[in-house]
Motif scaffolding. Sequence first.
Motif, PDB file in Angstrom:
ATOM      1  N   ILE A 171      32.635  22.615  49.288  1.00  0.00           N
ATOM      2  CA  ILE A 171      33.950  23.643  48.590  1.00  0.00           C
ATOM      3  C   ILE A 171      34.248  24.003  49.689  1.00  0.00           C
ATOM      4  CG2 ILE A 171      33.885  27.022  48.020  1.00  0.00           C
ATOM      5  CD1 ILE A 171      30.138  25.973  46.612  1.00  0.00           C
ATOM      6  N   GLU A 184      38.548  25.227  48.039  1.00  0.00           N
ATOM      7  CA  GLU A 184      38.079  24.933  46.176  1.00  0.00           C
ATOM      8  C   GLU A 184      39.115  25.963  46.571  1.00  0.00           C
ATOM      9  OE1 GLU A 184      36.921  25.694  43.106  1.00  0.00           O
ATOM     10  OE2 GLU A 184      35.070  25.692  43.246  1.00  0.00           O
ATOM     11  N   PRO A 185      40.121  26.449  45.459  1.00  0.00           N
ATOM     12  CA  PRO A 185      40.520  27.314  44.593  1.00  0.00           C
ATOM     13  C   PRO A 185      40.062  28.495  43.633  1.00  0.00           C
ATOM     14  CG  PRO A 185      41.616  25.386  43.172  1.00  0.00           C
ATOM     15  CD  PRO A 185      40.420  24.722  44.224  1.00  0.00           C
ATOM     16  N   LEU A 186      38.838  27.789  43.438  1.00  0.00           N
ATOM     17  CA  LEU A 186      37.917  29.741  42.781  1.00  0.00           C
ATOM     18  C   LEU A 186      36.867  29.498  43.548  1.00  0.00           C
ATOM     19  CD1 LEU A 186      37.100  27.706  39.044  1.00  0.00           C
ATOM     20  CD2 LEU A 186      38.551  29.443  39.755  1.00  0.00           C
ATOM     21  N   TYR A 187      36.552  29.567  44.696  1.00  0.00           N
ATOM     22  CA  TYR A 187      35.849  30.697  46.372  1.00  0.00           C
ATOM     23  C   TYR A 187      36.871  31.291  46.533  1.00  0.00           C
ATOM     24  CZ  TYR A 187      33.911  30.766  50.709  1.00  0.00           C
ATOM     25  OH  TYR A 187      32.703  30.875  51.909  1.00  0.00           O
ATOM     26  N   GLY A 188      36.508  32.419  46.113  1.00  0.00           N
ATOM     27  CA  GLY A 188      36.977  33.658  46.895  1.00  0.00           C
ATOM     28  C   GLY A 188      36.539  34.810  48.082  1.00  0.00           C
ATOM     29  N   ILE A 189      35.624  33.464  48.723  1.00  0.00           N
ATOM     30  CA  ILE A 189      35.227  34.557  49.616  1.00  0.00           C
ATOM     31  C   ILE A 189      36.046  34.528  50.893  1.00  0.00           C
ATOM     32  CG2 ILE A 189      32.728  34.729  51.698  1.00  0.00           C
ATOM     33  CD1 ILE A 189      31.856  34.569  48.363  1.00  0.00           C
ATOM     34  N   GLU A 219      39.329  35.376  50.747  1.00  0.00           N
ATOM     35  CA  GLU A 219      39.664  36.820  50.301  1.00  0.00           C
ATOM     36  C   GLU A 219      39.269  38.080  50.289  1.00  0.00           C
ATOM     37  OE1 GLU A 219      40.120  33.676  47.796  1.00  0.00           O
ATOM     38  OE2 GLU A 219      42.423  33.566  48.648  1.00  0.00           O
TER      39      GLU A 219
END
Lengths: 156, 156, 156, 156
Positions: A78, A83-88, A90
Amino acid sequence: MRENVIALMEERGITLPAVAELVYELQKKYYEDLSPEICLTAVEAVISKREVQHGILTGLALDMLAEKQLLPHPLQQIIADDEPLYGIDEVLGMAITNIYGTIGVTSFGYLDKMKIGLVGELDRDKSKVNTFADDLVAAIASAAAAKIAHGGKKNE
Amino acid sequence: MRENVIALMEERGITLPAVAELVYELQKKYYEDLSPEICLTAVEAVISKREVQHGILTGLALDMLAEKQLLPHPLQQIIADDEPLYGIDEVLGMAITNIYGTIGVTSFGYLDKMKIGLVGELDRDKSKVNTFADDLVAAIASAAAAKIAHGGKKNE
Amino acid sequence: MRENVIALMEERGITLPAVAELVYELQKKYYEDLSPEICLTAVEAVISKREVQHGILTGLALDMLAEKQLLPHPLQQIIADDEPLYGIDEVLGMAITNIYGTIGVTSFGYLDKMKIGLVGELDRDKSKVNTFADDLVAAIASAAAAKIAHGGKKNE
Amino acid sequence: MRENVIALMEERGITLPAVAELVYELQKKYYEDLSPEICLTAVEAVISKREVQHGILTGLALDMLAEKQLLPHPLQQIIADDEPLYGIDEVLGMAITNIYGTIGVTSFGYLDKMKIGLVGELDRDKSKVNTFADDLVAAIASAAAAKIAHGGKKNE
């Protein structure tokens, strides 16, 4: 700890003057007499905050560990793939920006989306894992811009 | 990814029924007919959210890497010692709790401060690094409690 | 409550299709088969969440009260003037965006900074107080974009 | 603006020494030489931050407007009744606490859940609307405690 943080940032291709350039881009239209020196001073103040240092150390460590393939599955993939949906990434960025209030969130999102300056360079450099690095740079620059906007110590 | 997350949690001493017990503690005074099964179902729903999974994977990886002494200096020491001023564990916890709205923040702080149930067990177990684990457990339980409070799908 | 929220939004010049257009702008480059209908459905799902509704109701009420000069001093002036250092509008926006995880924060900042579509229209309409309205619109659109990115229910 | 904020707080039954007492409760076990004066000084520093002032002004205004029945439906009822699922009071509280980093979130949740000292008094006083007031007090006290924990300027 401040020296450790600056050294680690430089090792990962993040110099304080390059971050200060982003601050200048963000704030130049609001302040006639804004100088690169003022921006650099604000960046230095931001990275002197312990919470900011913790965010930087944690994010860059995750980038480095992903580069060395030392993260457990499936986190390794990830972070290595950004991975674009990994938000940690941000999440850490926001924790840094919030220290100077929420007005920084707008700049953070803007720098991150438009991939301006060093943020874009880090994002495009595929020789390294920079999943956290680009968000950290956007966050530090946004926090410094918010600090300048809040007028330093005037009303704090 | 859900199976990876559950397996990793169990490896770190975090079972879903133990998390569900915290949810039961938090919510029993508000719902006469609350059962352990309802709480477990809510916990399962929470850990099915991708953002939650990312938070868990990242936090537990940092605990494990600290245990193996694989983190760069000075982060290694900070996480291994569960340094009280290190707030990134709370940052990840809040990112999880926020998915079900901010009403969960109260429970999160309460569980974390009072070290209730599994949160306290993880905090006191000095054979492992649980710097992130206890906050993640508090966050998952608070999110599940918020989910129950929001009445499942009723008004969502 | 959903109907109250939609009615209040329309009264303040915010229609769901106009918000959906922002979602389309944000996501079109990632999805070949994205349609305005998909975007509108996502916006409708976002505003069906109670936490989102509470944020919208609170922000729009503050705009309306400022318009009627009913806020206490000095808040009246701060909100009526859309004072740049006032960050509570961004605070409410972030609370909405966070419901779909932090990946939305980037879009939120981008829409807010670039004043795209309805966000810009609200910002430029000086006949009304829209201090909260533009941030709420940016937040709802970003949350809906994040919902689409997360693939609806696929992995949730 | 600082004087306006203090005057408004006092009008709503919130005195700085009462907030400082909460800080003392939170931190006394960690610092042998902690005094009420140190706690009061920290509280005064917290309410000198502009972002904190904006949060206080906004939250107390909403309480006062609800008391005067001036909020639009259905927000009027939600805030007047301190509806448990309304989370915007916690949102404002967190925005204040975050200024001193996330370590304050634990204290915030604890004070809010256990209704300690002034937080409980405000919560139980049914002659007024204190939906925001109790969370604001918990947030200011937690921020001041975090400021003390961070050791003032030592490492900042």
